[in-house]
Scaffold this motif. Structure first.
Motif, PDB file in Angstrom:
ATOM      1  N   ILE A 176       0.861  -1.504   0.144  1.00  0.00           N
ATOM      2  CA  ILE A 176      -0.248   0.304   0.450  1.00  0.00           C
ATOM      3  C   ILE A 176       0.741   1.366  -0.116  1.00  0.00           C
ATOM      4  O   ILE A 176       0.482   2.418   0.638  1.00  0.00           O
ATOM      5  N   GLY A 177       2.343   0.661  -0.552  1.00  0.00           N
ATOM      6  CA  GLY A 177       3.012   2.199  -0.243  1.00  0.00           C
ATOM      7  C   GLY A 177       3.302   3.413   0.862  1.00  0.00           C
ATOM      8  O   GLY A 177       3.442   4.204   0.854  1.00  0.00           O
ATOM      9  N   ILE A 178       2.958   2.468   1.855  1.00  0.00           N
ATOM     10  CA  ILE A 178       3.877   3.473   3.111  1.00  0.00           C
ATOM     11  C   ILE A 178       4.932   3.006   4.096  1.00  0.00           C
ATOM     12  O   ILE A 178       5.083   1.385   3.981  1.00  0.00           O
ATOM     13  N   ASP A 179       5.662   2.996   4.930  1.00  0.00           N
ATOM     14  CA  ASP A 179       6.793   2.898   5.504  1.00  0.00           C
ATOM     15  C   ASP A 179       5.642   2.172   6.512  1.00  0.00           C
ATOM     16  O   ASP A 179       4.574   2.480   7.263  1.00  0.00           O
ATOM     17  N   PRO A 180       5.887   1.131   6.382  1.00  0.00           N
ATOM     18  CA  PRO A 180       6.028   0.165   8.716  1.00  0.00           C
ATOM     19  C   PRO A 180       5.831   1.484   9.686  1.00  0.00           C
ATOM     20  O   PRO A 180       4.568   0.640  10.377  1.00  0.00           O
ATOM     21  N   ALA A 181       6.634   1.884   9.547  1.00  0.00           N
ATOM     22  CA  ALA A 181       6.960   3.190  11.086  1.00  0.00           C
ATOM     23  C   ALA A 181       5.557   3.367  10.835  1.00  0.00           C
ATOM     24  O   ALA A 181       5.092   4.213  12.231  1.00  0.00           O
ATOM     25  N   ARG A 182       4.841   3.737  10.128  1.00  0.00           N
ATOM     26  CA  ARG A 182       3.684   4.985   9.775  1.00  0.00           C
ATOM     27  C   ARG A 182       2.355   3.851   9.897  1.00  0.00           C
ATOM     28  O   ARG A 182       1.495   4.119   9.543  1.00  0.00           O
ATOM     29  N   ALA A 183       2.135   2.559  10.420  1.00  0.00           N
ATOM     30  CA  ALA A 183       1.653   1.707   9.664  1.00  0.00           C
ATOM     31  C   ALA A 183       0.941   0.753  11.506  1.00  0.00           C
ATOM     32  O   ALA A 183       1.472   1.178  12.143  1.00  0.00           O
ATOM     33  N   ILE A 184      -0.393   1.766  11.168  1.00  0.00           N
ATOM     34  CA  ILE A 184      -1.456   0.976  12.249  1.00  0.00           C
ATOM     35  C   ILE A 184      -1.353  -0.988  12.050  1.00  0.00           C
ATOM     36  O   ILE A 184      -2.081  -1.175  10.926  1.00  0.00           O
ATOM     37  N   VAL A 185      -0.788  -1.854  12.742  1.00  0.00           N
ATOM     38  CA  VAL A 185      -1.659  -3.515  12.613  1.00  0.00           C
ATOM     39  C   VAL A 185      -2.782  -3.262  13.452  1.00  0.00           C
ATOM     40  O   VAL A 185      -2.765  -3.573  14.712  1.00  0.00           O
ATOM     41  N   VAL A 186      -3.791  -3.799  13.353  1.00  0.00           N
ATOM     42  CA  VAL A 186      -4.695  -4.204  14.194  1.00  0.00           C
ATOM     43  C   VAL A 186      -4.960  -6.589  13.741  1.00  0.00           C
ATOM     44  O   VAL A 186      -4.924  -7.104  13.517  1.00  0.00           O
ATOM     45  N   GLU A 187      -4.548  -6.549  15.094  1.00  0.00           N
ATOM     46  CA  GLU A 187      -4.307  -8.100  15.959  1.00  0.00           C
ATOM     47  C   GLU A 187      -4.669  -8.811  17.036  1.00  0.00           C
ATOM     48  O   GLU A 187      -5.169  -7.834  17.669  1.00  0.00           O
ATOM     49  N   ASP A 188      -4.482 -10.378  16.943  1.00  0.00           N
ATOM     50  CA  ASP A 188      -5.482 -10.485  18.177  1.00  0.00           C
ATOM     51  C   ASP A 188      -4.644 -11.322  18.806  1.00  0.00           C
ATOM     52  O   ASP A 188      -5.335 -11.974  19.422  1.00  0.00           O
ATOM     53  N   THR A 189      -3.783 -12.083  18.183  1.00  0.00           N
ATOM     54  CA  THR A 189      -2.904 -13.140  19.022  1.00  0.00           C
ATOM     55  C   THR A 189      -1.373 -12.459  19.369  1.00  0.00           C
ATOM     56  O   THR A 189      -0.828 -11.273  18.755  1.00  0.00           O
ATOM     57  N   VAL A 190      -0.192 -13.359  20.539  1.00  0.00           N
ATOM     58  CA  VAL A 190       0.956 -12.681  20.662  1.00  0.00           C
ATOM     59  C   VAL A 190       1.419 -13.024  19.655  1.00  0.00           C
ATOM     60  O   VAL A 190       2.546 -12.103  19.085  1.00  0.00           O
ATOM     61  N   SER A 191       1.757 -13.591  18.581  1.00  0.00           N
ATOM     62  CA  SER A 191       2.141 -13.709  17.550  1.00  0.00           C
ATOM     63  C   SER A 191       2.316 -12.817  16.774  1.00  0.00           C
ATOM     64  O   SER A 191       3.215 -12.831  15.968  1.00  0.00           O
ATOM     65  N   GLY A 192       1.014 -12.711  16.421  1.00  0.00           N
ATOM     66  CA  GLY A 192       0.572 -11.445  15.180  1.00  0.00           C
ATOM     67  C   GLY A 192       1.507  -9.997  16.185  1.00  0.00           C
ATOM     68  O   GLY A 192       2.145  -9.432  15.203  1.00  0.00           O
ATOM     69  N   THR A 193       0.657 -10.067  17.196  1.00  0.00           N
ATOM     70  CA  THR A 193       1.488  -8.583  17.771  1.00  0.00           C
ATOM     71  C   THR A 193       2.762  -9.110  17.842  1.00  0.00           C
ATOM     72  O   THR A 193       3.680  -7.652  17.488  1.00  0.00           O
ATOM     73  N   THR A 194       3.796  -8.919  18.119  1.00  0.00           N
ATOM     74  CA  THR A 194       5.086  -9.635  18.268  1.00  0.00           C
ATOM     75  C   THR A 194       5.585  -9.101  16.632  1.00  0.00           C
ATOM     76  O   THR A 194       6.370  -8.526  16.459  1.00  0.00           O
ATOM     77  N   ALA A 195       5.084  -9.706  15.113  1.00  0.00           N
ATOM     78  CA  ALA A 195       5.208  -9.443  14.042  1.00  0.00           C
ATOM     79  C   ALA A 195       4.785  -8.778  13.441  1.00  0.00           C
ATOM     80  O   ALA A 195       5.860  -7.460  13.290  1.00  0.00           O
ATOM     81  N   GLY A 196       3.812  -7.760  14.412  1.00  0.00           N
ATOM     82  CA  GLY A 196       3.680  -5.732  14.000  1.00  0.00           C
ATOM     83  C   GLY A 196       4.712  -4.868  13.956  1.00  0.00           C
ATOM     84  O   GLY A 196       5.364  -4.260  13.898  1.00  0.00           O
ATOM     85  N   VAL A 197       5.192  -5.746  15.933  1.00  0.00           N
ATOM     86  CA  VAL A 197       5.657  -4.371  16.563  1.00  0.00           C
ATOM     87  C   VAL A 197       7.422  -4.968  15.782  1.00  0.00           C
ATOM     88  O   VAL A 197       8.424  -4.054  15.656  1.00  0.00           O
ATOM     89  N   ALA A 198       7.871  -6.431  15.562  1.00  0.00           N
ATOM     90  CA  ALA A 198       9.820  -6.327  14.288  1.00  0.00           C
ATOM     91  C   ALA A 198       9.380  -5.556  13.417  1.00  0.00           C
ATOM     92  O   ALA A 198      10.143  -5.245  12.705  1.00  0.00           O
ATOM     93  N   ALA A 199       8.368  -5.539  12.894  1.00  0.00           N
ATOM     94  CA  ALA A 199       8.195  -4.458  11.425  1.00  0.00           C
ATOM     95  C   ALA A 199       7.289  -3.087  11.947  1.00  0.00           C
ATOM     96  O   ALA A 199       8.581  -2.457  10.740  1.00  0.00           O
ATOM     97  N   GLY A 200       7.555  -2.496  13.027  1.00  0.00           N
ATOM     98  CA  GLY A 200       8.317  -0.817  13.491  1.00  0.00           C
ATOM     99  C   GLY A 200       6.791  -0.327  13.465  1.00  0.00           C
ATOM    100  O   GLY A 200       6.554   0.638  13.391  1.00  0.00           O
ATOM    101  N   ALA A 201       5.785  -1.255  13.173  1.00  0.00           N
ATOM    102  CA  ALA A 201       4.102  -0.591  13.226  1.00  0.00           C
ATOM    103  C   ALA A 201       3.997  -0.480  14.402  1.00  0.00           C
ATOM    104  O   ALA A 201       3.800  -0.804  15.714  1.00  0.00           O
TER     105      ALA A 201
END
Length: 246
Positions: A176-201
């Motif tokens: 979608i053409g954005i910097d991951p540090a400027r993304a909001i991630v919506v997650e419901d699991t620990v593994s997904g949250t870990t992934a989003g944080v690791a991406a910088g979101a």
């Protein structure tokens, strides 16, 4: 609406500043957009029983939700002596998809929350799932969410690494053409949250009532910036988190 520029009030200035804090939203699918977790996990439990593992519903949820099945062969091998194969996973997917077509519903309020994100961020939204792409697309079609995302649906199975690695969120941000540090991630699991944080979101953790719920404290411990329990809270949370970020 008129195209004539309007005077900026104090409230407008706040909104404008908040709007520049983030550029888009990346949604997980299962458990966030569609109420699929119990259905899918129930099929998996049936098939594990057939292999001789009398796993409880609670343990099946704890061990397998939020993880790619292909990566979880070791506990299955340990308890059954069977190393799951591509053919076995294909049979699981066939049975899973049949059940999903009959029983799947959207998470209450998901359509409205996605529509609000779509409007706020100018269409810069995507799905970043740990499940296989065919399943994600089928579920979005079944629940009427597909038109809001178009082809902006990505699977961690198509990336070098699945969640909790950040690969699918990095790929979704690029799509979608954005910097991951400027993304909001919506997650419901620990593994997904870990992934989003690791991406910088910035991760917003979704923790609704129910048997597959991840506790709010677990999502926060994994790095979620905020936790909410109903999808109708999400549009206001976009504003709150943007103001908090400054």
């Amino acid at each position: 609406m008129s195209d004539t520029p309007q005077p900026i009030t104090t409230a407008d200035t706040t909104m404008e500043a908040a709007g520049t804090s983030f550029d888009g939203v990346l949604f997980d699918c299962d458990g966030v957009l569609v109420d699929s977790e119990l259905i899918t996990n129930g099929v998996l439990r049936e098939m594990l029983h057939e292999l001789g593992w009398a796993i409880s519903a609670e343990d099946c949820i704890r061990l397998f939700i939020g993880r790619a099945l292909k990566d979880e062969w070791e506990p299955i091998l340990e308890r059954t002596g069977f190393r799951i194969t591509d053919d076995w996973i294909a049979r699981f997917r066939e049975r899973r998809d049949e059940r999903l077509r009959a029983e799947l519903t959207p998470i209450p309020g998901a359509r409205e929350a996605v529509a609000a994100a779509n409007a706020r961020f100018g269409g810069r939204i995507a799905v970043a799932t740990g499940a296989d792409l065919a399943k994600a697309r089928m579920q979005l079609e079944l629940t009427g969410l597909a038109p809001l995302f178009g082809d902006r649906v990505l699977s961690g199975m198509d990336q070098p690494r699945s969640k909790p690695a950040p690969d699918v969120y990095l790929a979704a941000a690029a799509t979608i053409g954005i910097d991951p540090a400027r993304a909001i991630v919506v997650e419901d699991t620990v593994s997904g949250t870990t992934a989003g944080v690791a991406a910088g979101a910035t991760v917003l953790g979704f923790s609704p009532d129910g048997p597959t719920r991840t506790a709010p404290e677990a999502l926060r411990a994994a790095g979620a910036a905020a936790v909410f329990s109903r999808m109708d809270e999400l549009p206001a949370l976009f504003e709150t988190i943007a103001i908090a970020r400054g």
